[in-house]
Write a protein that holds these residues in place. Structure first.
Motif, PDB file in Angstrom:
ATOM      1  N   ALA A  77       6.447  -8.486   7.224  1.00 58.24           N
ATOM      2  CA  ALA A  77       7.212  -9.584   7.824  1.00 58.24           C
ATOM      3  C   ALA A  77       7.918  -9.063   9.066  1.00 58.24           C
ATOM      4  N   ALA A  78       7.194  -8.965  10.165  1.00 56.56           N
ATOM      5  CA  ALA A  78       7.724  -8.331  11.369  1.00 56.56           C
ATOM      6  C   ALA A  78       7.645  -9.228  12.595  1.00 56.56           C
ATOM      7  N   GLY A 104       7.854   4.395  12.908  1.00 59.36           N
ATOM      8  CA  GLY A 104       8.547   3.133  12.727  1.00 59.36           C
ATOM      9  C   GLY A 104       9.485   2.867  13.880  1.00 59.36           C
ATOM     10  N   TRP A 105      10.006   1.636  13.907  1.00 54.60           N
ATOM     11  CA  TRP A 105      10.924   1.280  14.992  1.00 54.60           C
ATOM     12  C   TRP A 105      11.720   0.041  14.639  1.00 54.60           C
ATOM     13  N   VAL A 106      12.783  -0.179  15.416  1.00 54.66           N
ATOM     14  CA  VAL A 106      13.663  -1.327  15.227  1.00 54.66           C
ATOM     15  C   VAL A 106      14.367  -1.622  16.550  1.00 54.66           C
ATOM     16  N   ILE A 107      14.759  -2.866  16.722  1.00 51.95           N
ATOM     17  CA  ILE A 107      15.511  -3.305  17.913  1.00 51.95           C
ATOM     18  C   ILE A 107      16.904  -3.753  17.471  1.00 51.95           C
ATOM     19  N   LEU A 153      12.468  -4.587  12.326  1.00 50.60           N
ATOM     20  CA  LEU A 153      12.398  -3.308  11.624  1.00 50.60           C
ATOM     21  C   LEU A 153      11.021  -3.181  10.993  1.00 50.60           C
ATOM     22  N   GLN A 154      10.344  -2.087  11.298  1.00 48.62           N
ATOM     23  CA  GLN A 154       9.014  -1.890  10.731  1.00 48.62           C
ATOM     24  C   GLN A 154       8.675  -0.415  10.620  1.00 48.62           C
ATOM     25  N   THR A 155       7.942  -0.118   9.578  1.00 54.29           N
ATOM     26  CA  THR A 155       7.405   1.225   9.349  1.00 54.29           C
ATOM     27  C   THR A 155       5.888   1.108   9.362  1.00 54.29           C
ATOM     28  N   HIS A 156       5.245   1.961  10.131  1.00 48.86           N
ATOM     29  CA  HIS A 156       3.784   1.945  10.171  1.00 48.86           C
ATOM     30  C   HIS A 156       3.260   2.149   8.750  1.00 48.86           C
ATOM     31  N   PRO A 157       2.238   1.386   8.334  1.00 52.42           N
ATOM     32  CA  PRO A 157       1.725   1.500   6.967  1.00 52.42           C
ATOM     33  C   PRO A 157       1.354   2.933   6.559  1.00 52.42           C
ATOM     34  N   ALA A 158       0.923   3.757   7.503  1.00 51.51           N
ATOM     35  CA  ALA A 158       0.554   5.135   7.183  1.00 51.51           C
ATOM     36  C   ALA A 158       1.754   5.992   6.807  1.00 51.51           C
TER      37      ALA A 158
END
Length: 181
Positions: free
Chosen positions: A39-40, A81-84, A102-107
């Protein structure tokens, strides 16, 4: 990559500090997160580069030391991962910031990347921007309330059935706050 590899957090406040390689990694991460059900910001997977690139470019073009910050997590030099974090320019609400994407790469999931980003973002908001609280809106039905709750956030309201992902899949938008910082 080993599961115990340490992450490195980097804050970016100027669009000119986003290299072409980092820009590509951010876009690729967003595509991977969305297309694996995250959910990004793009509720209708699959998404393609043509969908994500203009939105990412718009976000990155607004980076500013006082108004908008990008925080990235890297493992062995690779974006994990990254966030604003955005601050509203209006004085009435200038004491709080809003967390986006906010998201973390699935790997790299399951390694504490999301938690580390949120903890560091909290410090940046408090210590560098002088903010008193953070807000976010999360998609209901994804377990995000529990994730953020473990990090000190609390639910302050919902917009019932605000998000229609499919004809028979309508979700609440969950409003959350982190205060005090």
């Amino acid at each position: 990559m080993p599961n115990d590899a340490a992450h490195h957090l980097v804050q970016i406040t100027n669009p000119h500090d986003v290299t072409a390689e980092l820009r590509q990694e951010l876009i690729d991460c967003w595509i991977a997160v969305t297309n694996t059900g995250g959910a990004a910001g793009f509720p209708f997977p699959p998404v393609r580069r043509d969908d994500v690139t203009p939105v990412a470019d718009n976000l990155l073009s607004r980076l500013d030391p006082q108004q908008s910050r990008l925080l990235i997590a890297q493992i062995d030099g690779v974006l994990a991962g990254w966030v604003i974090l955005n601050r509203d320019p209006y004085r009435l609400v200038g004491h709080w910031g809003t967390v986006h994407h906010l998201q973390t790469h699935p790997a790299f999931r399951g390694r504490g990347i999301g938690s580390a980003l949120v903890h560091e973002l909290r410090k940046i908001a408090r210590d560098e921007l002088g903010l008193e609280q953070l807000h976010l809106a999360a998609r209901g039905g994804e377990g995000l309330e529990d994730f953020y709750g473990r990090l000190g956030w609390r639910e302050i309201g919902r917009w019932p059935e605000a998000l229609r992902l499919a004809p028979h899949d309508t979700r609440d938008e969950v409003l959350m706050i982190l205060a005090p910082l």
